[in-house]
Structures are given as structure tokens and as C-alpha cells.
Design an enzyme around this catalytic site. Structure first.
Site, PDB file in Angstrom:
ATOM      1  N   ASP A 133      -2.621  14.210   7.094  1.00  0.00           N
ATOM      2  CA  ASP A 133      -2.088  12.965   6.534  1.00  0.00           C
ATOM      3  C   ASP A 133      -0.882  13.167   5.620  1.00  0.00           C
ATOM      4  O   ASP A 133      -1.027  13.122   4.392  1.00  0.00           O
ATOM      5  CB  ASP A 133      -3.195  12.231   5.754  1.00  0.00           C
ATOM      6  CG  ASP A 133      -2.808  10.808   5.418  1.00  0.00           C
ATOM      7  OD1 ASP A 133      -1.800  10.330   5.965  1.00  0.00           O
ATOM      8  OD2 ASP A 133      -3.518  10.168   4.623  1.00  0.00           O
ATOM      9  N   GLU A 139       0.860  -1.186   0.000  1.00  0.00           N
ATOM     10  CA  GLU A 139       0.000   0.000   0.000  1.00  0.00           C
ATOM     11  C   GLU A 139       0.896   1.236   0.000  1.00  0.00           C
ATOM     12  O   GLU A 139       1.814   1.364   0.823  1.00  0.00           O
ATOM     13  CB  GLU A 139      -0.916  -0.012   1.235  1.00  0.00           C
ATOM     14  CG  GLU A 139      -1.931   1.116   1.195  1.00  0.00           C
ATOM     15  CD  GLU A 139      -3.201   0.809   1.970  1.00  0.00           C
ATOM     16  OE1 GLU A 139      -3.423  -0.360   2.365  1.00  0.00           O
ATOM     17  OE2 GLU A 139      -3.977   1.758   2.182  1.00  0.00           O
ATOM     18  N   LYS A 145       1.121  10.666  13.489  1.00  0.00           N
ATOM     19  CA  LYS A 145       1.691  11.168  12.227  1.00  0.00           C
ATOM     20  C   LYS A 145       2.215  12.584  12.438  1.00  0.00           C
ATOM     21  O   LYS A 145       1.666  13.338  13.246  1.00  0.00           O
ATOM     22  CB  LYS A 145       0.643  11.167  11.124  1.00  0.00           C
ATOM     23  CG  LYS A 145       0.293   9.768  10.626  1.00  0.00           C
ATOM     24  CD  LYS A 145      -0.581   9.801   9.377  1.00  0.00           C
ATOM     25  CE  LYS A 145      -0.907   8.373   8.940  1.00  0.00           C
ATOM     26  NZ  LYS A 145      -1.700   8.315   7.698  1.00  0.00           N
ATOM     27  N   TRP A 150     -12.978  13.002   2.109  1.00  0.00           N
ATOM     28  CA  TRP A 150     -12.055  12.490   1.096  1.00  0.00           C
ATOM     29  C   TRP A 150     -12.138  13.346  -0.168  1.00  0.00           C
ATOM     30  O   TRP A 150     -11.645  12.954  -1.221  1.00  0.00           O
ATOM     31  CB  TRP A 150     -12.361  11.016   0.777  1.00  0.00           C
ATOM     32  CG  TRP A 150     -11.976  10.087   1.890  1.00  0.00           C
ATOM     33  CD1 TRP A 150     -11.195  10.384   2.976  1.00  0.00           C
ATOM     34  CD2 TRP A 150     -12.327   8.704   2.038  1.00  0.00           C
ATOM     35  NE1 TRP A 150     -11.055   9.293   3.791  1.00  0.00           N
ATOM     36  CE2 TRP A 150     -11.741   8.236   3.245  1.00  0.00           C
ATOM     37  CE3 TRP A 150     -13.081   7.812   1.276  1.00  0.00           C
ATOM     38  CZ2 TRP A 150     -11.889   6.924   3.700  1.00  0.00           C
ATOM     39  CZ3 TRP A 150     -13.228   6.501   1.733  1.00  0.00           C
ATOM     40  CH2 TRP A 150     -12.634   6.062   2.923  1.00  0.00           C
ATOM     41  N   GLU A 210     -10.439   4.276   9.104  1.00  0.00           N
ATOM     42  CA  GLU A 210     -10.567   3.876   7.695  1.00  0.00           C
ATOM     43  C   GLU A 210     -11.050   2.426   7.553  1.00  0.00           C
ATOM     44  O   GLU A 210     -10.495   1.641   6.790  1.00  0.00           O
ATOM     45  CB  GLU A 210      -9.239   4.086   6.959  1.00  0.00           C
ATOM     46  CG  GLU A 210      -8.821   5.551   6.934  1.00  0.00           C
ATOM     47  CD  GLU A 210      -7.573   5.831   6.109  1.00  0.00           C
ATOM     48  OE1 GLU A 210      -6.737   4.942   5.955  1.00  0.00           O
ATOM     49  OE2 GLU A 210      -7.449   6.981   5.628  1.00  0.00           O
ATOM     50  N   GLU A 217       3.906   9.113  -0.731  1.00  0.00           N
ATOM     51  CA  GLU A 217       2.495   8.987  -1.101  1.00  0.00           C
ATOM     52  C   GLU A 217       1.944  10.278  -1.692  1.00  0.00           C
ATOM     53  O   GLU A 217       1.196  10.250  -2.671  1.00  0.00           O
ATOM     54  CB  GLU A 217       1.679   8.583   0.133  1.00  0.00           C
ATOM     55  CG  GLU A 217       0.185   8.556  -0.133  1.00  0.00           C
ATOM     56  CD  GLU A 217      -0.641   8.111   1.073  1.00  0.00           C
ATOM     57  OE1 GLU A 217      -0.060   7.723   2.099  1.00  0.00           O
ATOM     58  OE2 GLU A 217      -1.881   8.162   0.968  1.00  0.00           O
ATOM     59  N   ARG A 224     -11.273  17.320  10.285  1.00  0.00           N
ATOM     60  CA  ARG A 224     -10.471  16.107  10.485  1.00  0.00           C
ATOM     61  C   ARG A 224      -9.199  16.381  11.293  1.00  0.00           C
ATOM     62  O   ARG A 224      -8.743  15.537  12.063  1.00  0.00           O
ATOM     63  CB  ARG A 224     -10.122  15.552   9.096  1.00  0.00           C
ATOM     64  CG  ARG A 224      -9.152  14.426   9.094  1.00  0.00           C
ATOM     65  CD  ARG A 224      -9.047  13.861   7.690  1.00  0.00           C
ATOM     66  NE  ARG A 224      -7.912  12.964   7.577  1.00  0.00           N
ATOM     67  CZ  ARG A 224      -7.546  12.367   6.460  1.00  0.00           C
ATOM     68  NH1 ARG A 224      -8.227  12.565   5.351  1.00  0.00           N
ATOM     69  NH2 ARG A 224      -6.502  11.564   6.429  1.00  0.00           N
TER      70      ARG A 224
END
Ligand code: GCV
Length: 670
Positions: A321, A124, A316, A499, A248, A349, A292
Site C-alpha cells: 500500500d 480521505e 497500486k 493493520w 476494506e 499518505e 497481504r
């Protein structure tokens, strides 16, 4: 002249001393062994009396009266780290540092890589081929890469690895897989590396058909205790677990009306007798929340003090993110009686996958050096996670989500290895500068010639800021198209509001940016301690590189340099485009110092990076223009596609791939 002895070979270090370029058995290139090392004598001494200052992993290097370098350590692992350090000095042309005694002790106790690798070999957010772990071949077949991976990690001080994805397949805890994991653990052990696993919280249901996975249920508790005992009977030095729960779609204690503390403590109690730890992730957010960025603090602060001492909350670096720039996560400054650690993302990412050259250490250091002010000035994220702010250094830890796969150069992009290298060196010593670490990597990987090292280091040091400028400058965030997180798509829609890019950029006729201020916004600023809260809250004092993270501003808002916000955005994108374009020229100027294979691999990606920079600007500013109704200044690079064309473009990749260079929108570089 000093150098290294043949004894280094025992460490798997290729001390060639001659002229040939050593190759790893797998044929995969690493920074190790690419440069010749002058050969002389090195002695290694295991100390008879425990030297407290260097502990279990540290070392001293001193010259003896014969002028030989002597490495002293309490343990074999300490000697190994000392040996790699000496090798690094040799390869970087720094042996003169031996004129003074060297004392090195790792800053973080747990220095851990997180693999997001699945049993079916996909990775991933992995952009370097398939998983390194060939589960279908294990335990029978052992690939040389496994030991090379261990050597590479040992050379930079990594001492733990989580082998599987946090979106965890319950099968990883089955006997069948544990036998496979054991093989890797046995290979890594001599290199001081422990294995850890991500667990699926619903494993009792999946693997044993229990009716529930409720952490307070006695059968569930027994199942975990038995499972953990089984694991330690197979892998006696197993490190522990990483857990993504109630995030998630992953199962977790909240499925049963329990808290994160209930869930984490159940696992922590099971591993405690064996010395294991639980890294429980704070990456939680629900679709309904208006912000968020606030949710980790909202969920974890009320639980402060309720976690067992062998639980570490893994946070994190930023509150959303892994965006190219975020402020540090306020959770780093909100817990007092709970162990915390930082999670950095080594895989790119959100920063161009393995198509873009982005040296990430400056981004991580920006986070670690940020002051939370929890206990006044100096309560930096580094100090918090090292346990220095609350006087609890026993559980200090740091994690990096790796960029490693089975591609020939391990990381997909030649230059992305620098990020793997930098993460390890930073975990060993967070005080090292981005430049020091980068210079080490370049010298060991390519050449020590200044004519190469200086321009390449300059280019790489500028690359993270360039990426921020051409992707999401001034605090913009999450403006990606599609879940693949590669290209721009500020218009994109999804099944969940959080999202969708519009949730974050909030572009409209009245302006752009997320209002997180105390009076008119979500009040996320209040999760920061003073003076940061006021600094971010006030548009006059908010740093302009984060201004649209904290404020929603009109398009004609006057920036400090006199530009309107609109023009400033256009010019910042333009700088990003120019800088990315300049990287190509720099790279061409050093062609003669690099072999053609590596030169071309990097060159063609730099060209794509520069084209992507224009793509990002075109997509974002043409989309925003619908609302601002303002013109892109004429001295900016002209758009090469219309908004409609860009909206129609489909990348068609999964979350396990990086796009092929020839499958991206056509752009011409002047
Ligand atoms: C492993 C982001 C990524 C997911 C990842 C998740 C996480 O949302 O897009 O792929 O899942 O973070 O960190 O758990």
C-alpha cells in the site's frame, strides 16, 4: 526571439509578457502564469487531413518561413496541448528547441486523477484542506478554482478525473448529485478532461431499495443500465467508473458469491454502448491471509481473460500500500488477457503528508521502469500498462490519487505541487526523467535562475530516498502508529492483525523482516518471474534496499559493507536524518530568490521534516533494541526521547488531516 501570442488567452493561459506576476482569480498559486513569457506570434492550424502520427491529442510544432511557431493538430484539444507545450518551452527558456520540428503524442490514452473526496467535503488522505468540490453550492454557484483546476491539468496533459472517493457514497449517483457533476463536466470539457465517478457497488440497494445488488440479478442489471443511461443523458461524454469492491469493508460481487469479473462486467456492459470504461481496483486483502502482499495475484490471476475489454484492472504500484519503497506489484506481470493500469499515490499518505517535502517521481519511475520479465527482458511495468507487452494499446491508462484540496497553494506544501505536475507529465511521457520534469516545474513555479534551480532540484531529487531512509529503510514497511499513517509506531496494535506493524516487520529476538522466500517463508517471491524470483529469494542477491521485505534476518547478519544488520539500520536512519537536516541549509541558501511567504511556508516544514526524521529513528530503533539488545552506534545522533515517552505520544488526528506543526513531539536540531 519567439514567444506567445495573445491568442493564448483564449486557452486561459496568462501570457503576460510584461513584468507583473499574474494571479489566478481565486488567488491560488499555480505553476501556470508565474513566470513571464516573451510575446510574439504563434499560429495554430487545424489539419484538414487526419495526421495519424499525432492522433486526437498530439501535435506538431514547426517554424514557418516567417520564423513564427506554428502548432498543427487534428483537434482543438491537440492545439491546446501544443499551446501549453509552447508556453512551457517559453517559461523554461527552451525556445531554441523550436529549431527542430517537435512532435508530441501522449503515451497513455487515459491519464486520470483520482480524488478521494467525500460529499461532506472531507478528503480521505487529503492534506490540503477540504475538498475542492463544494457540493453544497453546486450546481448554482461556480467557483473560479474549478476552471483553474482544469487549466492546470490540461497544461500537463491530464484528461480525466474521478471526482469522488473510492470508499464511495452511493448518493454520488443520485440525480441531485449528477446535476452537480454535470456543472463540473461542462467546465472541464473544453480542456479535454472527462469526469468519472467512483461507484458504491451496493447502490441498487441504497438508492432504489432493491433487495440485492447481486450483479447477476436481472433487476440489478436493469437498474445499472437505466442509471448509466440517465448519467449519459446528463453528461454525454461521461468517462466511466472507478470501483473499489470487496476491500476494506466496501461492498462487492463477492457479497453475493460472485467474482470480481461478474461485478466488473455488469458495469462494463452498461457503459459500453456509450464508450465508457470501468477501472476495477485490485487493492484487495483479507485479515486472515498470512501475506497481504500476495493477495491481489491470488484473486485476480484466476480471472485472467474473463473481463470485458472496457474493464481495466487498476493496480497500486506496490503489492501492499503506497509505502515509501515497495517492489513493484507482481500482478503487473501476471495477467495476459486483461487490461491493466497503474495507480500511483500523489498525496503523501505514507510520506509525511503535507509536512514533508518529498518529490515522488523517482518512486513512480522506479515502478514503471521495473522489468516484470513476463515476456522476457523489456516487459517493464510501463510496457505492460501501455499495452505493449500483449499488443493491446487501446486501453492504456494510468491513475494518480491526488493531493489537491482547497488550500491556498492547492496541495498543502508548496513543493507538493511538483508531484501533481510530475504525475501529469509522466502520464504524457513516462520516458521523461525525474530531473527534466522537476526542472520544468521549478522554473515555471519559482525562477529560471540556475542559482536557485540547481540546488533546489538537487535537494528535491534526493528527497524520496531520504524519506525511505528516515522512515522505513531496507525494505521495512508499514511501521506506522495509528491509522493516520503519519508517525512511527512499530509497537502499535489494531483490530486486525494485518493493520498492525508487527505483521510486517516481525521484529523478535531472532531478527527482523518478513520472510517471503520460497523455502521458509510465504513464497511471495514466486509471484515474480525469473530472474527476479531467484534474485529476491536468495539473501545474497536480494537488493539490500528491499532485503527486509523479502527476508527475516538476524540482527547480526553481515551486510555487504561489513556492518551488522543492526548497525546498517542505525546508519541508514542516520543518513536520512542528515539529509533531511541538509535540506534546511539548502533552502536557507536560496532565500533571496523566493518571496517571504513561500520561503517561510517551506522552511518551517523542512524543520519539522528533519525533526520527524529523528522521531522515526528514535521510535523504530529504540523499539527494535528491546529485541536486538544491541547499542545504537555512538557516532549516530543521540535519541532525544525514551521509548516510553514516544509510546505515550498521541497524535489525535483523523484520516482527513495532516498534523499541525506544533502538535508533534518536541525535538531539537543541532
Ligand atoms: C481510500 C489505504 C488507505 C485508505 C484508502 C485505501 C484504498 O488503505 O489507508 O484510506 O481508502 O488505501 O486505496 O482504497
Amino acid at each position: 526571439m519567439f514567444g506567445l501570442a495573445v491568442a493564448l488567452m483564449a486557452m486561459g493561459i496568462q501570457s503576460c509578457g510584461g513584468q507583473t506576476r499574474p494571479e489566478n482569480k481565486s488567488g491560488h498559486d499555480l505553476w501556470l502564469g508565474d513566470i513571464t513569457v516573451p510575446v510574439v506570434a504563434v499560429n495554430k492550424e487545424l489539419l484538414k487531413q487526419y495526421d495519424k502520427e499525432i492522433g486526437d491529442e498530439g501535435f506538431r510544432i514547426k517554424k514557418n518561413d516567417k520564423g513564427e511557431a506554428v502548432i498543427y493538430a487534428n483537434t482543438q484539444i491537440g492545439l491546446m496541448y501544443g499551446t501549453y507545450h509552447l508556453k512551457r518551452l517559453g517559461e523554461c527558456g527552451d525556445l531554441s528547441k523550436l529549431d527542430k520540428e517537435i512532435v508530441e503524442v501522449p503515451a497513455y490514452k487515459y491519464r486520470i486523477l483520482n480524488h478521494w473526496d467525500n460529499p461532506n467535503l472531507t478528503v480521505e488522505r487529503g492534506y490540503a484542506g477540504k475538498s475542492l468540490w463544494k457540493w453544497e453550492e453546486l450546481p448554482g454557484k461556480i467557483r473560479p478554482e474549478y476552471e483553474e483546476y482544469a487549466r492546470a491539468n490540461a497544461s500537463i496533459g491530464i484528461n480525466g478525473t474521478v471526482l469522488n472517493n473510492v470508499n464511495a457514497d452511493a448518493r454520488m449517483l443520485s440525480r441531485e448529485y449528477l446535476e452537480k457533476v454535470k456543472v463540473l463536466a461542462d467546465i472541464f470539457r473544453p480542456y479535454g478532461i472527462k469526469v468519472y465517478l467512483s461507484l458504491n457497488f451496493a447502490a441498487p440497494k441504497h438508492l432504489a431499495n432493491l433487495k440485492t445488488s447481486d450483479p447477476l440479478d436481472k433487476d440489478v442489471i436493469k437498474w445499472w443500465n437505466d442509471k448509466v443511461a440517465e448519467i449519459y443523458s446528463i453528461i454525454p461524454d461521461f468517462g466511466g467508473f472507478l470501483v473499489k469492491a470487496n476491500s476494506e469493508g466496501q461492498s462487492g460481487p463477492q457479497d453475493y458469491g460472485r467474482t470480481h469479473a461478474d461485478g466488473a462486467n455488469m458495469i462494463a456492459d452498461a457503459v459500453k454502448p456509450f464508450g465508457g470504461i470501468v477501472m476495477w481496483r485490485a487493492f484487495v486483502y483479507a485479515a486472515e491471509s498470512p501475506d497481504r502482499a500476495k493477495q491481489a495475484v491470488e484473486e485476480f490471476k484466476p480471472l485472467d481473460g474473463q473481463f470485458r475489454d472496457n474493464v481495466i484492472i487498476q493496480i497500486k504500484n506496490g503489492p501492499v500500500d503506497f509505502q515509501p519503497r515497495e517492489p513493484f506489484s507482481p500482478l503487473f506481470g501476471q495477467l495476459e488477457h486483461t487490461n491493466i493500469m497503474a495507480e500511483m499515490q500523489i498525496t503523501q499518505e505514507y510520506l509525511g503528508h503535507s509536512n514533508h517535502m518529498v518529490y515522488l517521481h523517482p518512486m513512480w519511475k522506479e515502478c514503471l521502469d521495473s522489468d516484470t520479465y513476463q515476456k522476457g527482458k523489456g516487459s517493464t511495468v510501463a510496457a505492460e500498462t501501455l499495452g505493449k507487452v500483449h499488443g493491446n494499446t487501446q486501453w492504456s491508462a494510468i491513475a494518480g490519487v491526488t493531493n489537491i484540496g482547497d488550500s491556498v497553494n492547492w496541495c498543502g506544501h508548496q513543493m507538493a505541487q511538483a508531484n501533481w505536475y510530475a504525475f501529469g507529465r509522466m502520464a504524457w511521457n513516462p520516458e521523461l526523467s525525474s530531473e527534466e520534469i522537476l526542472n520544468e516545474w521549478i522554473k515555471q513555479t519559482f525562477t529560471t535562475d540556475d542559482k536557485f534551480v540547481e540546488p533546489v532540484a538537487k535537494m528535491m531529487l534526493a528527497s524520496r530516498e531520504a524519506c525511505v531512509k528516515y522512515e522505513m529503510p531496507m525494505g521495512l514497511h508499514h511501521t506506522f502508529k495509528g491509522p493516520d499513517h503519519y508517525g512511527p509506531g512499530p509497537w502499535d496494535r489494531s483490530s486486525r492483525p494485518d493493520w498492525e506493524p508487527a505483521y510486517y516487520h516481525k521484529a523478535a529476538a531472532d531478527g527482523v523482516g518478513f520472510d517471503r522466500t520460497s523455502k521458509t517463508g510465504t513464497d511471495a517471491v514466486s509471484q515474480y518471474h525469473e530472474p527476479l524470483k531467484s534474485l529476491y529469494d536468495n539473501v545474497e542477491t536480494c537488493p539490500e534496499n528491499l532485503i527486509l521485505w523479502f527476508h527475516h534476518l538476524p540482527w547480526d547478519y553481515k551486510m555487504k559493507d561489513g556492518h551488522t544488520l543492526w548497525d546498517e539500520l542505525c546508519y541508514t536512519y542516520e543518513e536520512g536524518i542528515k539529509e533531511a537536516r541538509g535540506f534546511i541549509d539548502t533552502w536557507k541558501s536560496v532565500e533571496k530568490y523566493v518571496d517571504p511567504y513561500r520561503f517561510n511556508q517551506v522552511y518551517e516544514r523542512l524543520v519539522r521534516q528533519a525533526k520527524d526524521a529523528i522521531w522515526w529513528r528514535d521510535a523504530t530503533m529504540l523499539y527494535f533494541q528491546q529485541y536486538s539488545k544491541m547499542e545504537i552506534p555512538s557516532d549516530c545522533t543521540p535519541a532525544q526521547h525514551t521509548l516510553d515517552e514516544l509510546r505515550r505520544f498521541r497524535l489525535g488526528i483523523s484520516n482527513y488531516e495532516t498534523p499541525a506543526l506544533d502538535k508533534l513531539p518536541e525535538y531539537t536540531l543541532e
